[in-house]
Design a protein around this motif. Sequence first.
Motif, PDB file in Angstrom:
ATOM      1  N   LYS A 100       0.837  -1.205   0.000  1.00 55.12           N
ATOM      2  CA  LYS A 100       0.000   0.000   0.000  1.00 55.12           C
ATOM      3  C   LYS A 100       0.874   1.258   0.000  1.00 55.12           C
ATOM      4  O   LYS A 100       0.643   2.192  -0.768  1.00 55.12           O
ATOM      5  N   LEU A 101       1.886   1.269   0.850  1.00 57.31           N
ATOM      6  CA  LEU A 101       2.783   2.426   0.918  1.00 57.31           C
ATOM      7  C   LEU A 101       3.644   2.551  -0.335  1.00 57.31           C
ATOM      8  O   LEU A 101       3.925   3.662  -0.792  1.00 57.31           O
ATOM      9  N   ALA A 102       4.059   1.429  -0.893  1.00 53.13           N
ATOM     10  CA  ALA A 102       4.872   1.453  -2.112  1.00 53.13           C
ATOM     11  C   ALA A 102       4.090   2.068  -3.273  1.00 53.13           C
ATOM     12  O   ALA A 102       4.649   2.822  -4.076  1.00 53.13           O
ATOM     13  N   ARG A 103       2.797   1.774  -3.349  1.00 56.64           N
ATOM     14  CA  ARG A 103       1.968   2.366  -4.417  1.00 56.64           C
ATOM     15  C   ARG A 103       1.831   3.873  -4.247  1.00 56.64           C
ATOM     16  O   ARG A 103       1.576   4.592  -5.208  1.00 56.64           O
ATOM     17  N   THR A 104       2.026   4.350  -3.021  1.00 59.31           N
ATOM     18  CA  THR A 104       1.909   5.782  -2.765  1.00 59.31           C
ATOM     19  C   THR A 104       3.238   6.514  -2.927  1.00 59.31           C
ATOM     20  O   THR A 104       3.291   7.615  -3.474  1.00 59.31           O
ATOM     21  N   TYR A 105       4.341   5.893  -2.458  1.00 62.30           N
ATOM     22  CA  TYR A 105       5.613   6.608  -2.369  1.00 62.30           C
ATOM     23  C   TYR A 105       6.671   6.188  -3.385  1.00 62.30           C
ATOM     24  O   TYR A 105       7.720   6.812  -3.449  1.00 62.30           O
ATOM     25  N   HIS A 106       6.444   5.142  -4.158  1.00 63.76           N
ATOM     26  CA  HIS A 106       7.469   4.716  -5.111  1.00 63.76           C
ATOM     27  C   HIS A 106       7.734   5.840  -6.106  1.00 63.76           C
ATOM     28  O   HIS A 106       6.801   6.445  -6.641  1.00 63.76           O
ATOM     29  N   PRO A 107       9.006   6.139  -6.352  1.00 64.79           N
ATOM     30  CA  PRO A 107       9.347   7.255  -7.252  1.00 64.79           C
ATOM     31  C   PRO A 107       8.761   7.134  -8.663  1.00 64.79           C
ATOM     32  O   PRO A 107       8.574   8.141  -9.340  1.00 64.79           O
ATOM     33  N   ASP A 108       8.457   5.930  -9.093  1.00 65.10           N
ATOM     34  CA  ASP A 108       7.899   5.762 -10.439  1.00 65.10           C
ATOM     35  C   ASP A 108       6.428   6.162 -10.531  1.00 65.10           C
ATOM     36  O   ASP A 108       5.901   6.298 -11.635  1.00 65.10           O
ATOM     37  N   VAL A 109       5.753   6.345  -9.380  1.00 66.41           N
ATOM     38  CA  VAL A 109       4.320   6.649  -9.426  1.00 66.41           C
ATOM     39  C   VAL A 109       3.975   8.055  -8.949  1.00 66.41           C
ATOM     40  O   VAL A 109       2.814   8.436  -8.987  1.00 66.41           O
TER      41      VAL A 109
ATOM     42  N   ASN B 135       7.890  16.590  -9.483  1.00 67.36           N
ATOM     43  CA  ASN B 135       8.381  17.492  -8.448  1.00 67.36           C
ATOM     44  C   ASN B 135       8.447  16.844  -7.063  1.00 67.36           C
ATOM     45  O   ASN B 135       8.953  17.442  -6.127  1.00 67.36           O
ATOM     46  N   GLN B 136       7.959  15.627  -6.942  1.00 66.90           N
ATOM     47  CA  GLN B 136       7.970  14.927  -5.652  1.00 66.90           C
ATOM     48  C   GLN B 136       8.915  13.734  -5.636  1.00 66.90           C
ATOM     49  O   GLN B 136       8.998  13.032  -4.639  1.00 66.90           O
ATOM     50  N   LYS B 137       9.621  13.501  -6.711  1.00 68.00           N
ATOM     51  CA  LYS B 137      10.444  12.298  -6.816  1.00 68.00           C
ATOM     52  C   LYS B 137      11.530  12.207  -5.751  1.00 68.00           C
ATOM     53  O   LYS B 137      11.759  11.149  -5.192  1.00 68.00           O
ATOM     54  N   GLU B 138      12.206  13.301  -5.448  1.00 66.89           N
ATOM     55  CA  GLU B 138      13.303  13.253  -4.482  1.00 66.89           C
ATOM     56  C   GLU B 138      12.808  12.915  -3.071  1.00 66.89           C
ATOM     57  O   GLU B 138      13.336  12.015  -2.428  1.00 66.89           O
ATOM     58  N   SER B 139      11.803  13.622  -2.601  1.00 70.66           N
ATOM     59  CA  SER B 139      11.287  13.345  -1.254  1.00 70.66           C
ATOM     60  C   SER B 139      10.618  11.984  -1.216  1.00 70.66           C
ATOM     61  O   SER B 139      10.711  11.256  -0.222  1.00 70.66           O
ATOM     62  N   SER B 140       9.964  11.613  -2.289  1.00 65.04           N
ATOM     63  CA  SER B 140       9.317  10.312  -2.367  1.00 65.04           C
ATOM     64  C   SER B 140      10.343   9.182  -2.340  1.00 65.04           C
ATOM     65  O   SER B 140      10.129   8.155  -1.695  1.00 65.04           O
ATOM     66  N   ALA B 141      11.446   9.368  -3.031  1.00 67.24           N
ATOM     67  CA  ALA B 141      12.497   8.338  -3.053  1.00 67.24           C
ATOM     68  C   ALA B 141      13.067   8.114  -1.664  1.00 67.24           C
ATOM     69  O   ALA B 141      13.282   6.966  -1.248  1.00 67.24           O
ATOM     70  N   HIS B 142      13.277   9.193  -0.940  1.00 66.48           N
ATOM     71  CA  HIS B 142      13.791   9.075   0.430  1.00 66.48           C
ATOM     72  C   HIS B 142      12.786   8.321   1.311  1.00 66.48           C
ATOM     73  O   HIS B 142      13.153   7.406   2.042  1.00 66.48           O
TER      74      HIS B 142
END
Length: 112
Positions: free
Chosen positions: A25-34, A38-45
């Motif tokens: 569930k969290l991976a579907r929300t925070y994975h950098p590919d999704v 503009n949110q990729k950096e914070s999402s990747a962390h």
Amino acid sequence: MASLYDVLGISIGASCVEIKAAYRKLARTYHPDVVAMNQKESSAHQFMIIHSAYSTLSDPEKRAQYDTEIYRYRRSANMASMAGRNHTFSCAGGSGRKWETDQLLMILDTGS
């Protein structure tokens, strides 16, 4: 500091199925590919933190070791906060009942 259980939003007694479901569930929300560009950096962390929590909690040996460390940390923190304290409870007539530190530690150890 949040525990790995807090990172995944699960309880300490969560089953392997619950751990995996929370991770997905969290991976579907925070994975950098999704996420948006503009949110990729914070999402990747955030995703790396989530993945690390899943990696530890999904492995029975790593989870057991982590749980042991958490128990020791929380127990030592509780003991440190209680060390040197005397608690006084007022009684009629102005005298107080004092509980010495060793008695409090005994109560904490027995869970009473």
